[in-house]
Scaffold this motif. Sequence first.
Motif, short mmCIF file in Angstrom:
data_model
loop_
_atom_site.label_atom_id
_atom_site.label_comp_id
_atom_site.label_asym_id
_atom_site.label_seq_id
_atom_site.Cartn_x
_atom_site.Cartn_y
_atom_site.Cartn_z
N ILE A 8 0.81 -1.22 0.00
CA ILE A 8 0.00 0.00 0.00
C ILE A 8 0.84 1.27 0.00
CG2 ILE A 8 -0.28 -0.22 2.51
CD1 ILE A 8 -2.87 1.31 2.27
N ALA A 581 -7.18 -1.25 -0.30
CA ALA A 581 -6.00 -2.05 -0.04
C ALA A 581 -6.11 -2.82 1.27
CB ALA A 581 -4.75 -1.17 -0.02
N GLY A 641 -6.66 -5.41 -7.06
CA GLY A 641 -5.50 -4.71 -6.52
C GLY A 641 -4.32 -4.60 -7.45
#
Length: 684
Positions: A8, A581, A641
């Motif tokens: 992240i 995330a 993601g």
Amino acid sequence: MHGVTKHINDLVASRRSVLGGLAGLPLLNLAGCASTPADHALSETPATLGFTSVAATNADTITLPAGYRWRTVIAWGDALFDGISAEFDPDALTRGEQEQRFGQSNDMLALFGSEYAFPPPKDQDGMILCANNEYASLELAYPSLPSPQNLTAGQVEALYAAVGVSIVELEHDGAGWRALRNSAPRQGRNRRITPFTPVQFTGPAARHPWILAASRIVNECEPNRQEGAVSCGTVANCAGGQTPWGTYLSAEENFDGFFSGSSSDLDAARREGALALDESSFGYPNGGPEALAPRQFRVAENPHGPSLYGWIVEIDPYDPTSTPKKRTALGRKKNECATTALAADGRVVVYMGDDQRNEHVYKFVTHSHFNPSNRDANTDLLDDGQLYCAQFLENGGGRWLAITADAANAAAAAKESPIRFADQADVLMRVRDAARLLGATPMDRPEDVEAVCDGNCRGLGPVLIVCTNNSERGFERPGNPRRDSARPSSAQNNLPGHILRIDEDGGDCAAERFSWDVFAMGGDPNASELTAQVRGGGAPAHISTKVAGEETITGERFACPDNLFIDSTHRVWIATDGNDAVFADCNDNVLATTLASAGPRQIKRFLVAPVGAEVCGPLMAPDERAFFCAIQHPGANNAEGLDFAQSRWAGGGRPPSNFPDGGNAWPRSAVIVVTREDDGRIGD
């Protein structure tokens, strides 16, 4: 296709770099309201959250409660002037074109009445919108670019021109708020301020040796300069604020991502002393190819170039001919915000967060006072005052530590540190070093700092501080609590982030002491486990929202709070950056709660952004019947993601979003406006 999902913090950092993806390739009159601080005690009767919370979603659109609607106000590439084509072709983008179009990656928003008044009227048919354009994404910029190796210097220059600030006039008609085009530059208030715009440095550090050295090189590169100004413009504009005298404060944050080169380009002399500390602290150069960057952004040729950035920039939105001013008295750092409030005696207070792991919270208090009857008398208020850093204490108290050269040098000597500061200008240039020496508390990425004010911009005492996250912090420290954990003596990350509340002594924003408490912990108040696996792997996130066994929130889960807006009834609107995330089933979103004194606080989800997008700059029109926010980098990642910056150049095809235009359109960052179908007040 399959790919590696970035951590992240790495993902957020990469989005902020233009070339980083190429690496390796008079007194205030209070007579009418004179009173004691107790008379101004904040009423904390909970406001209503009169909407039904929306469900978590990964949809590629704006999701809202029943009875609400949205529309696009302006998006990247939209023309600001009649002299250029209304049609936007990102593949044909040049610096000249971009300097007349709305910028990319819009972040903070601010609204000003079409004519200045203090306090601003509630009902307005025209406004001026100021929007930060934080950075440019190569992968989202040129749809037909086959690979980064085909990028030209001209295209890179156009990307630099896509950042800075966009100013555009708005009009309210029968269909709602819409952006206006001016006939030509300076024939209205529309304007772009880019990294090539002339600016002035003001305040104690304006003639710091680093600034003088870098300015000479910049002005050689941009010869059509304005006398007495530096053609370095502004970059990495994240959040900011607006002043009671009607100017816009734009905060420069991750400027390191704009400087190309490598550490091997630095000669031995620059690897030691203050400049070496600066390079290490801010993380430049970023490793991108120097040959493509404008010369002034190549560290080998302009080693002091980064000193021109990391400041608070003051811009007059009412005068398109005015020169932006970098107010050095407020200190150089990775500024996330610059929120103003008036102290009890009419001095101006500016709150700032330094958005990097283990950096600090600051405030600046002017020596002179705001003059509500003479706008021009406030022109240089931000050049003269005292800068402070925050020290949180274990007993729930806190101190604002004055940052001066004498104090910093004395602290360095006491700690046997070799760091010294030549004068106050040097302290302001290297304010991070000074804050550390003085004992400021390292924080979990302090971002937005919002003071609760009355209708006359006077601070009422409470201040909310957003700490987005910290993957590296292991143990509790004041202002940075740990959650309930199955292993209370072990290290614990803070991936979901948290929000603090401080209360300034006596309800006065100029006070030098405060008390603090936890306002809300990011995480999941309904979770059956204390940790959860984050999207893309890596260390599990600690998601309990309890501190010392006490619940802080109820209702919806959230992670990575970023920007706040506090409305007139003290509802708190929270925008996130990185929620997906941590909680993979929901894109970044806007949530609402109330400024109640006792927890747990109810959290409702008001808006969900399109896939891959961050939500920035939440605010309302003065009558609070329109809610504005910035939708930044739609399509930067997919619902699983995968970062589009990775997948595109590996043959990943189109972005996973087509927001805001739909169909087969290429995604564009945009400003949207949300209204109720019955045109009522937002949130009621």
